[in-house]
Write a protein that holds these residues in place. Structure first.
Motif, PDB file in Angstrom:
ATOM      1  N   GLY A  52      -2.829  10.521   2.101  1.00  0.00           N
ATOM      2  CA  GLY A  52      -3.901  11.439   2.483  1.00  0.00           C
ATOM      3  C   GLY A  52      -3.447  12.860   2.791  1.00  0.00           C
ATOM      4  N   VAL A  53      -2.278  13.010   3.441  1.00  0.00           N
ATOM      5  CA  VAL A  53      -1.824  14.358   3.816  1.00  0.00           C
ATOM      6  C   VAL A  53      -1.461  15.185   2.570  1.00  0.00           C
ATOM      7  CG1 VAL A  53      -0.112  15.652   5.174  1.00  0.00           C
ATOM      8  CG2 VAL A  53      -1.079  13.539   6.091  1.00  0.00           C
TER       9      VAL A  53
ATOM     10  N   GLY B 118       0.087  12.231   9.155  1.00  0.00           N
ATOM     11  CA  GLY B 118      -1.376  12.154   9.243  1.00  0.00           C
ATOM     12  C   GLY B 118      -1.829  11.880  10.677  1.00  0.00           C
TER      13      GLY B 118
ATOM     14  N   GLY C 100      -6.866  15.677   9.582  1.00  0.00           N
ATOM     15  CA  GLY C 100      -6.246  16.559   8.578  1.00  0.00           C
ATOM     16  C   GLY C 100      -7.222  17.578   8.009  1.00  0.00           C
TER      17      GLY C 100
ATOM     18  N   THR D 103      -6.032  10.350  -0.951  1.00  0.00           N
ATOM     19  CA  THR D 103      -6.569   9.523   0.128  1.00  0.00           C
ATOM     20  C   THR D 103      -6.796   8.101  -0.413  1.00  0.00           C
ATOM     21  OG1 THR D 103      -8.705  10.448  -0.445  1.00  0.00           O
ATOM     22  CG2 THR D 103      -7.619  11.387   1.459  1.00  0.00           C
ATOM     23  N   ASP D 104      -7.057   7.162   0.496  1.00  0.00           N
ATOM     24  CA  ASP D 104      -7.066   5.753   0.093  1.00  0.00           C
ATOM     25  C   ASP D 104      -8.093   5.450  -0.994  1.00  0.00           C
ATOM     26  OD1 ASP D 104      -5.004   5.167   1.705  1.00  0.00           O
ATOM     27  OD2 ASP D 104      -6.168   4.121   3.243  1.00  0.00           O
TER      28      ASP D 104
ATOM     29  N   HIS E 291       0.835   4.260  -3.033  1.00  0.00           N
ATOM     30  CA  HIS E 291       0.368   5.655  -2.927  1.00  0.00           C
ATOM     31  C   HIS E 291       1.069   6.558  -3.952  1.00  0.00           C
ATOM     32  CE1 HIS E 291      -2.577   6.644   0.091  1.00  0.00           C
ATOM     33  NE2 HIS E 291      -2.016   5.882   1.004  1.00  0.00           N
TER      34      HIS E 291
ATOM     35  N   ASP F  91      -4.290  13.847  13.085  1.00  0.00           N
ATOM     36  CA  ASP F  91      -5.426  13.186  13.745  1.00  0.00           C
ATOM     37  C   ASP F  91      -5.386  13.364  15.266  1.00  0.00           C
ATOM     38  OD1 ASP F  91      -6.321  12.341  11.266  1.00  0.00           O
ATOM     39  OD2 ASP F  91      -5.378  10.377  11.394  1.00  0.00           O
TER      40      ASP F  91
ATOM     41  N   HIS G 115       0.808  -1.226   0.000  1.00  0.00           N
ATOM     42  CA  HIS G 115       0.000   0.000   0.000  1.00  0.00           C
ATOM     43  C   HIS G 115       0.844   1.280   0.000  1.00  0.00           C
ATOM     44  CE1 HIS G 115      -3.626   2.292   1.282  1.00  0.00           C
ATOM     45  NE2 HIS G 115      -2.737   3.043   1.892  1.00  0.00           N
TER      46      HIS G 115
ATOM     47  N   SER H 140       0.800   9.628   5.001  1.00  0.00           N
ATOM     48  CA  SER H 140      -0.553   9.097   5.204  1.00  0.00           C
ATOM     49  C   SER H 140      -0.834   9.023   6.705  1.00  0.00           C
ATOM     50  CB  SER H 140      -0.665   7.725   4.559  1.00  0.00           C
ATOM     51  OG  SER H 140       0.130   6.815   5.279  1.00  0.00           O
ATOM     52  N   GLY H 141      -1.917   8.332   7.057  1.00  0.00           N
ATOM     53  CA  GLY H 141      -2.282   8.208   8.466  1.00  0.00           C
ATOM     54  C   GLY H 141      -1.269   7.376   9.240  1.00  0.00           C
TER      55      GLY H 141
ATOM     56  N   ASN I 125      -3.610  17.991   1.402  1.00  0.00           N
ATOM     57  CA  ASN I 125      -3.644  19.267   2.137  1.00  0.00           C
ATOM     58  C   ASN I 125      -3.288  20.444   1.216  1.00  0.00           C
ATOM     59  OD1 ASN I 125      -2.128  21.439   3.927  1.00  0.00           O
ATOM     60  ND2 ASN I 125      -3.533  20.318   5.250  1.00  0.00           N
TER      61      ASN I 125
HETATM   62  O1  KG4 Z   1      -3.642   7.773   2.772  1.00  0.00           O
HETATM   63  P1  KG4 Z   1      -4.768   7.832   3.729  1.00  0.00           P
HETATM   64  O2  KG4 Z   1      -6.151   8.102   3.179  1.00  0.00           O
HETATM   65  O3  KG4 Z   1      -4.850   6.533   4.596  1.00  0.00           O
HETATM   66  C1  KG4 Z   1      -3.721   5.872   5.068  1.00  0.00           C
HETATM   67  O4  KG4 Z   1      -3.105   5.113   4.296  1.00  0.00           O
HETATM   68  O5  KG4 Z   1      -3.385   6.147   6.252  1.00  0.00           O
HETATM   69  O6  KG4 Z   1      -4.385   8.954   4.789  1.00  0.00           O
HETATM   70  C2  KG4 Z   1      -5.213   9.288   5.845  1.00  0.00           C
HETATM   71  C3  KG4 Z   1      -4.579  10.456   6.596  1.00  0.00           C
HETATM   72  C4  KG4 Z   1      -5.339  10.828   7.858  1.00  0.00           C
HETATM   73  O7  KG4 Z   1      -4.394  10.948   8.905  1.00  0.00           O
HETATM   74  C5  KG4 Z   1      -5.965  12.166   7.535  1.00  0.00           C
HETATM   75  O8  KG4 Z   1      -6.094  13.031   8.651  1.00  0.00           O
HETATM   76  C6  KG4 Z   1      -4.989  12.735   6.513  1.00  0.00           C
HETATM   77  O9  KG4 Z   1      -4.579  11.615   5.758  1.00  0.00           O
HETATM   78  N1  KG4 Z   1      -5.599  13.713   5.623  1.00  0.00           N
HETATM   79  C7  KG4 Z   1      -5.220  15.003   5.576  1.00  0.00           C
HETATM   80  C8  KG4 Z   1      -6.082  15.634   4.647  1.00  0.00           C
HETATM   81  N2  KG4 Z   1      -6.948  14.697   4.153  1.00  0.00           N
HETATM   82  C9  KG4 Z   1      -6.635  13.513   4.768  1.00  0.00           C
HETATM   83  N3  KG4 Z   1      -4.254  15.657   6.238  1.00  0.00           N
HETATM   84  C10 KG4 Z   1      -4.117  16.978   6.002  1.00  0.00           C
HETATM   85  N4  KG4 Z   1      -4.919  17.660   5.145  1.00  0.00           N
HETATM   86  C11 KG4 Z   1      -5.898  17.044   4.449  1.00  0.00           C
HETATM   87  N5  KG4 Z   1      -6.664  17.725   3.612  1.00  0.00           N
END
Ligand code: KG4
Ligand code: ZN
Length: 349
Positions: A284-285, A170, A187, A317-318, A121, A174, A117, A143-144, A288
């Motif tokens: 996900g980050v 991430g 985020g 995001t995922d 990304h 959170d 995974h 990511s998270g 931003n």
């Molecule tokens: O990649 P992802 O969807 O899932 C994982 O593989 O972890 O990332 C999720 C992370 C979460 O911590 C979320 O708070 C963050 O991405 N995230 C963001 C934004 N959208 C999602 N962080 C900052 N700004 C954003 N707009």
């Protein structure tokens, strides 16, 4: 070559069909995020149960007619191979996608490509992209669960340069969002709250937070101290009777500034050190807005040219689209009965 890909590593249940690693024919994501908002974070058991509920409807939906398939219903005859995220992630969630993909592979006899995974990304940058990335490249996956820097000489030659020593970027969003009472995922909540401060009160910034490890010589990160620093600020503000919506938005602003400053500095350090052509963001980050604005500004002001690639937010995001792209460029099928979920899969190569 059309790949049907499946992604269930956390709280998204996703499937996609990707043509030649670059064209998204269809892409479906179901999320149980709202359930986790109530608890301030993912409860693995709840996420896994939702994966079971969604997986078949999501796969059925991804075969439906889309504009990109010229309104044609897709069938298994249109699919050349399958791909699935095997890790890292939550064991219960991963198992649903992995066992479903194995079942489809067993029934149809199609090859099945296991996917990491985290590397995957990065491949959001190849999807429906106006300009495809060129090598060598620095890839930042935020990511998270992960904050990782890679040097990519080619699809096959990827070197891990550094990562977080504790919390991921991430996770820092959170956790700090949770202590500020802003909900999950943190985020987008921090970004929205930070935007209020920029509009109303830009001149009176009374809160400063550290930029952890920004001057360290290595390419590692550390974000766990940020939550402690935020908690200290909250206590200080409470004693001064200044903990209110205004200072909460200032805190959110500083959290976002701190995290984005560190991510940009380390990525540019790596870019300069390895004299690369492109910077690729993923995770996900990377959705931003402040991060992308600041990155663009910094890169425009460098003395040499670097192409910056940031996928649109829905591909950061995922989702399963980048799983299918990665599988095309790393097309190594494994017999279905040798594939297992690997929650602790790593990226150090
Ligand atoms: O990649 P992802 O969807 O899932 C994982 O593989 O972890 O990332 C999720 C992370 C979460 O911590 C979320 O708070 C963050 O991405 N995230 C963001 C934004 N959208 C999602 N962080 C900052 N700004 C954003 N707009
Ligand atoms: Zn992810």
């Amino acid at each position: 070559m059309n790949i049907l890909s499946i992604e269930t590593s956390a709280d998204e249940t996703a499937a996609a069909i990707i043509e030649d690693g670059t064209k998204v024919l269809s892409n479906v994501v179901a999320s149980s995020k709202e359930l986790h908002d109530k608890t301030g974070g993912i409860i693995p058991e709840v996420a896994a149960r939702e994966q079971i509920r969604y997986i078949i409807p999501v796969i059925r939906e991804v075969m439906q007619p889309f504009a990109s398939t010229q309104g044609k219903q897709l069938t298994m005859n249109n699919i050349d191979a399958l791909a699935v995220t095997i890790g890292p992630g939550l064991n219960g969630s991963l198992l649903i996608g992995v066992e479903t993909a194995k079942t489809v592979a067993f029934v149809t006899g199609k090859p099945l490509i296991p996917v990491n995974h985290i590397f995957a990304h990065i491949y959001a940058n190849w999807l429906d992209a106006p300009i495809l990335p060129t090598f060598p490249a620095i890839a930042l996956v935020v990511s998270g669960g992960h904050t990782e820097l890679f040097l990519m000489h080619s699809h096959k030659k990827i070197k891990w340069l550094g990562g977080t020593l504790d919390d991921a970027a991430g996770e820092a969003f959170d956790k700090t969002a949770r202590v500020l009472g802003l909900g999950y995922p943190g985020g987008p909540a921090i970004a929205a709250t930070a935007a209020k401060f920029q509009i109303s009160n830009f001149k009176f910034q009374i809160i400063k937070l550290p930029r952890p490890m920004i001057s360290s010589k290595d390419l590692n990160f550390s974000f766990s101290g940020l939550k402690t620093a935020v908690m200290k600020e909250i206590n200080r503000l409470k004693i001064m009777k200044q903990f209110n919506n205004e200072t909460i938005s200032q805190l959110a602003y500083e959290i976002q500034e701190s995290i984005t400053d560190v991510l940009i500095k380390k990525t540019l350090d790596a870019a300069i050190k390895y004299k690369i052509n492109s910077i690729l963001l993923g995770g996900g980050v990377a959705a931003n807005k402040k991060l992308s604005e600041k990155f663009k500004f910094k890169i425009e002001n460098l003395k040499f040219k670097i192409d910056l690639h940031i996928p649109p937010p829905f591909l950061c995001t995922d989702n399963a689209a980048y799983i299918g792209s990665f599988a095309y460029f790393h097309n190594i099928p494994v017999p279905w009965n040798q594939i297992n979920a690997q929650p602790d899969l790593t990226v150090e190569v």
